[in-house]
Scaffold this motif. Structure first.
Motif, mmCIF file in Angstrom:
data_model
loop_
_atom_site.group_PDB
_atom_site.id
_atom_site.type_symbol
_atom_site.label_atom_id
_atom_site.label_comp_id
_atom_site.label_asym_id
_atom_site.label_seq_id
_atom_site.Cartn_x
_atom_site.Cartn_y
_atom_site.Cartn_z
ATOM 1 N N PHE B 10 -4.685 -5.778 -8.153
ATOM 2 C CA PHE B 10 -5.855 -5.360 -9.195
ATOM 3 C C PHE B 10 -5.650 -3.874 -9.752
ATOM 4 C CE2 PHE B 10 -7.660 -9.550 -9.593
ATOM 5 C CZ PHE B 10 -7.364 -9.485 -10.697
ATOM 6 N N VAL B 11 -5.510 -2.728 -8.194
ATOM 7 C CA VAL B 11 -5.176 -1.725 -8.146
ATOM 8 C C VAL B 11 -4.175 -1.128 -9.474
ATOM 9 C CG1 VAL B 11 -5.335 0.769 -7.589
ATOM 10 C CG2 VAL B 11 -7.404 -1.150 -7.079
ATOM 11 N N PHE B 12 -3.157 -1.151 -8.589
ATOM 12 C CA PHE B 12 -1.963 -1.321 -8.986
ATOM 13 C C PHE B 12 -0.564 -1.767 -9.732
ATOM 14 C CE2 PHE B 12 -3.197 1.323 -4.799
ATOM 15 C CZ PHE B 12 -2.678 2.451 -5.813
ATOM 16 N N ILE B 13 -0.586 -3.119 -9.161
ATOM 17 C CA ILE B 13 0.221 -3.872 -10.031
ATOM 18 C C ILE B 13 -0.632 -4.574 -11.150
ATOM 19 C CG2 ILE B 13 1.831 -6.155 -9.513
ATOM 20 C CD1 ILE B 13 1.090 -5.795 -6.184
ATOM 21 N N ASN B 14 -1.497 -5.420 -11.482
ATOM 22 C CA ASN B 14 -2.022 -5.462 -11.991
ATOM 23 C C ASN B 14 -3.013 -4.702 -12.869
ATOM 24 O OD1 ASN B 14 -0.235 -8.053 -13.136
ATOM 25 N ND2 ASN B 14 -1.288 -9.173 -11.959
ATOM 26 N N ASN B 15 -2.599 -3.390 -12.912
ATOM 27 C CA ASN B 15 -3.644 -2.185 -13.822
ATOM 28 C C ASN B 15 -4.284 -2.526 -15.000
ATOM 29 O OD1 ASN B 15 -4.363 0.448 -15.079
ATOM 30 N ND2 ASN B 15 -4.161 1.172 -13.198
ATOM 31 N N PHE B 16 -5.360 -2.767 -14.888
ATOM 32 C CA PHE B 16 -5.678 -3.314 -16.394
ATOM 33 C C PHE B 16 -5.608 -2.378 -17.075
ATOM 34 C CE2 PHE B 16 -10.059 -6.569 -16.385
ATOM 35 C CZ PHE B 16 -9.102 -7.220 -15.052
ATOM 36 N N ILE B 17 -5.363 -1.209 -17.293
ATOM 37 C CA ILE B 17 -4.826 -0.132 -18.671
ATOM 38 C C ILE B 17 -3.900 -0.366 -18.953
ATOM 39 C CG2 ILE B 17 -5.127 1.703 -19.729
ATOM 40 C CD1 ILE B 17 -8.010 2.272 -18.197
ATOM 41 N N MET B 179 3.027 6.858 -18.134
ATOM 42 C CA MET B 179 2.059 6.693 -16.915
ATOM 43 C C MET B 179 2.213 5.502 -16.647
ATOM 44 S SD MET B 179 -1.111 8.173 -17.254
ATOM 45 C CE MET B 179 -1.935 7.470 -16.428
ATOM 46 N N ALA B 180 2.462 4.226 -17.854
ATOM 47 C CA ALA B 180 2.863 2.661 -17.996
ATOM 48 C C ALA B 180 4.175 2.405 -16.906
ATOM 49 C CB ALA B 180 2.774 2.017 -18.922
ATOM 50 N N LEU B 181 5.754 3.416 -17.637
ATOM 51 C CA LEU B 181 6.840 3.288 -16.989
ATOM 52 C C LEU B 181 6.702 3.575 -15.392
ATOM 53 C CD1 LEU B 181 9.298 5.007 -19.771
ATOM 54 C CD2 LEU B 181 9.727 2.834 -18.175
ATOM 55 N N ALA B 182 5.812 4.895 -14.859
ATOM 56 C CA ALA B 182 5.255 4.900 -12.632
ATOM 57 C C ALA B 182 5.231 3.994 -12.295
ATOM 58 C CB ALA B 182 5.139 6.475 -13.533
ATOM 59 N N PHE B 183 3.884 3.215 -13.337
ATOM 60 C CA PHE B 183 3.188 2.314 -12.507
ATOM 61 C C PHE B 183 4.246 0.772 -12.692
ATOM 62 C CE2 PHE B 183 -1.328 1.639 -11.622
ATOM 63 C CZ PHE B 183 -1.167 3.841 -11.805
ATOM 64 N N MET B 184 4.731 1.007 -13.340
ATOM 65 C CA MET B 184 6.055 -0.220 -13.041
ATOM 66 C C MET B 184 6.637 -0.310 -11.390
ATOM 67 S SD MET B 184 8.321 -0.733 -16.485
ATOM 68 C CE MET B 184 9.277 -0.934 -16.274
ATOM 69 N N ALA B 185 7.144 0.459 -10.583
ATOM 70 C CA ALA B 185 7.582 0.875 -9.825
ATOM 71 C C ALA B 185 6.821 -0.506 -8.579
ATOM 72 C CB ALA B 185 7.413 1.929 -9.366
ATOM 73 N N PHE B 186 5.332 -0.567 -9.075
ATOM 74 C CA PHE B 186 4.477 -1.456 -8.289
ATOM 75 C C PHE B 186 4.782 -2.610 -8.607
ATOM 76 C CE2 PHE B 186 1.852 2.771 -8.979
ATOM 77 C CZ PHE B 186 2.432 3.197 -7.160
ATOM 78 N N ASP B 187 5.105 -3.955 -7.550
ATOM 79 C CA ASP B 187 5.742 -4.939 -8.092
ATOM 80 C C ASP B 187 5.080 -6.118 -7.254
ATOM 81 O OD1 ASP B 187 7.549 -4.627 -7.042
ATOM 82 O OD2 ASP B 187 9.191 -5.521 -8.400
ATOM 83 N N LYS B 188 4.925 -7.188 -7.220
ATOM 84 C CA LYS B 188 5.084 -8.317 -6.828
ATOM 85 C C LYS B 188 5.583 -7.971 -5.230
ATOM 86 C CE LYS B 188 2.419 -11.513 -8.140
ATOM 87 N NZ LYS B 188 2.268 -11.454 -9.816
ATOM 88 N N ALA B 189 7.159 -7.482 -5.684
ATOM 89 C CA ALA B 189 7.640 -6.786 -4.095
ATOM 90 C C ALA B 189 7.151 -6.083 -2.837
ATOM 91 C CB ALA B 189 9.369 -6.969 -4.957
ATOM 92 N N LEU B 190 5.922 -5.127 -4.211
ATOM 93 C CA LEU B 190 5.818 -4.372 -2.857
ATOM 94 C C LEU B 190 4.445 -5.031 -2.066
ATOM 95 C CD1 LEU B 190 5.462 -1.452 -3.281
ATOM 96 C CD2 LEU B 190 3.035 -2.155 -4.038
ATOM 97 N N LEU B 191 3.757 -6.276 -2.814
ATOM 98 C CA LEU B 191 3.188 -6.764 -1.954
ATOM 99 C C LEU B 191 3.318 -7.670 -1.258
ATOM 100 C CD1 LEU B 191 -0.182 -6.934 -2.202
ATOM 101 C CD2 LEU B 191 0.020 -9.096 -3.815
ATOM 102 N N ASN B 192 4.670 -7.933 -1.122
ATOM 103 C CA ASN B 192 5.367 -8.714 -0.027
ATOM 104 C C ASN B 192 5.787 -7.948 1.228
ATOM 105 O OD1 ASN B 192 5.050 -10.969 -1.979
ATOM 106 N ND2 ASN B 192 6.467 -10.990 -2.877
ATOM 107 N N ASN B 193 6.445 -7.052 0.646
ATOM 108 C CA ASN B 193 6.630 -6.270 1.352
ATOM 109 C C ASN B 193 5.313 -5.547 2.689
ATOM 110 O OD1 ASN B 193 9.123 -6.446 0.911
ATOM 111 N ND2 ASN B 193 9.486 -4.409 -0.492
ATOM 112 N N LEU B 194 4.180 -5.797 2.199
ATOM 113 C CA LEU B 194 3.217 -4.595 2.451
ATOM 114 C C LEU B 194 2.514 -5.722 3.295
ATOM 115 C CD1 LEU B 194 1.330 -2.632 0.149
ATOM 116 C CD2 LEU B 194 2.808 -1.405 2.382
ATOM 117 N N ILE B 195 1.963 -6.814 3.320
ATOM 118 C CA ILE B 195 1.498 -7.873 3.780
ATOM 119 C C ILE B 195 1.878 -9.099 4.209
ATOM 120 C CG2 ILE B 195 -0.337 -6.817 3.422
ATOM 121 C CD1 ILE B 195 -1.087 -9.311 1.528
ATOM 122 N N GLY B 196 3.704 -9.476 3.634
ATOM 123 C CA GLY B 196 4.215 -10.079 4.515
ATOM 124 C C GLY B 196 4.319 -11.579 2.887
#
Lengths: 208, 196
Positions: B10-17, B179-196
């Protein structure tokens, strides 16, 4: 009288000029057909809420008017939700959370507060149609730009055997995908607003 | 583990705004200076976390047992309106200083789609009470992050030359888009890499 109808379409366009109802204007506009569905839902709710607010304007106490308006609006939104889910489930799916969010669309509460509670029912109906159509047109313009650039297609309502999708040769094979994503929506919105402002500025310069 | 997942989502991948388009009105309207952006951000975070928990309780203790889920939209929005009013009164009595800082933003929050949005999304994702609460806080922090970043950029923009048709909201939208373009760097793959 006609002025009430036409003002919402260009001069006081809710999205581009008043900057109200921005969330759905960007959230559902990756396809033209979604914009049409959202527009229809908003016109219905706006019409219902404007009629009821203007009918009840002498009965609702001043202090609790905002909660009262919210209840009226939420009832119509619930009707839209149920009808859409029953008859056009595919649209309901793709609009997702934005259907119940019509409730907090500032265009609707804005018109109830700024127009319907001061005017007659006839004027309120015209105002609702004008504002609703202005909102829908704005959504269609944004969706058209985003879908053409982002997917190379224009998807309209399917009729009979035609699936309602116009494919633009060339663009559909290598579209600029970013326009159908969040970033593209904000950029398109910014440039469209700038374009409108620029054309208004030119008009006033010519008048001088 | 899942809580960390919810927070990152909710903070990064699906940032509300910046990816969901919820809460755009205050994002454009209240981001002209950093101070008010911080105030708005904290007020929204506060209301969102309580609203997510309260609407979870309504959904599971009232709407589902009585089989009246179709009244969801009406009850949730009234709940949020009442909650905002209550929070406003409570803060006014308990901490006048905080009320002075947040007071003017509170009435605006009722019609902020982010609050109703988090309530509906938590219910639709079948979160339990704690998950809803955490999702509310995380989504609020995502909102805070985006609006504060935006306000710092806009303060800098004020001293720069901007072509006349782009001044005001158009340039704010374009900044948001970048800013939204920059936030596209955060996606599901990031989450998988971080916590498996």
């Amino acid at each position: 009288m006609l002025k009430e109808f036409t003002k919402g379409i260009i001069k006081e366009n809710p999205v581009f000029v008043l900057a109200l109802g921005l969330c759905p204007a960007l959230g559902v506009t990756s396809k033209v057909v979604n914009a049409l569905g959202m527009g229809a839902g908003v016109i219905f709710v706006l019409l219902g809420s404007n009629i009821f607010v203007s009918l009840l304007k002498n009965f609702i106490p001043e202090k609790v008017r905002i909660p009262a308006y919210i209840v009226i609006i939420a009832s119509f939104v619930t009707i839209v939700e149920m009808v859409m889910e029953a008859f056009i489930p595919s649209l309901y799916e793709s609009l997702g959370v934005f259907v119940p969010l019509i409730v907090v669309n500032c265009v609707i509460l804005g018109r109830a507060e700024a127009f319907a509670n001061k005017n007659t029912i006839g004027a309120s109906i015209l105002d609702a149609f004008g504002m609703g159509i202005g909102f829908t047109l704005a959504l269609i313009v944004i969706a058209f730009v985003r879908e053409v650039l982002g997917a190379g297609t224009v998807s309209l309502v399917p009729i009979g055997s035609w699936d309602g999708v116009i494919t633009i040769p060339g663009l559909s094979t290598s579209p600029a995908r970013v326009f159908s994503l969040a970033a593209g929506a904000l950029l398109v919105m910014g440039y469209l607003q700038a374009l409108l402002k620029w054309s208004n500025m030119r008009k006033t310069e010519v008048k001088k | 583990m899942t809580y960390i997942g919810i927070i990152i989502t909710f903070v990064f991948i699906n940032n509300f705004i910046l990816t969901q388009f919820l809460g755009l009105c205050p994002f454009i309207g209240v981001s002209k200076n950093v101070e008010s952006a911080v105030g708005m951000g904290f007020a929204v975070t506060f209301v969102m976390s309580i609203a997510a928990l309260a609407t979870w309780a309504i959904q599971n203790f009232i709407l589902i047992p009585m089989n009246i889920e179709f009244l969801q939209t009406i009850t949730f929005i009234l709940m949020i309106a009442a909650l905002v009013q209550f929070v406003e009164m409570f803060i006014q009595k308990s901490s006048p200083a905080l009320y002075k800082a947040l007071g003017i933003y509170l009435p605006l929050i009722t019609t902020n789609c982010a609050v109703l949005g988090i309530a509906l999304i938590s219910v639709r994702s079948n979160y339990n009470a704690i998950e809803s609460f955490v999702a509310g806080i995380a989504a609020g922090l995502g909102f805070l992050l985006a609006i504060v970043l935006m306000s710092t950029i806009r303060e800098k923009l004020d001293s720069e030359w901007v072509p006349a048709p782009l001044r005001g909201t158009p340039i704010a939208f374009i900044t948001g888009g970048l800013m939204a373009l920059a936030f596209m760097a955060f996606d599901k793959a990031l989450l998988n890499n971080l916590i498996g």
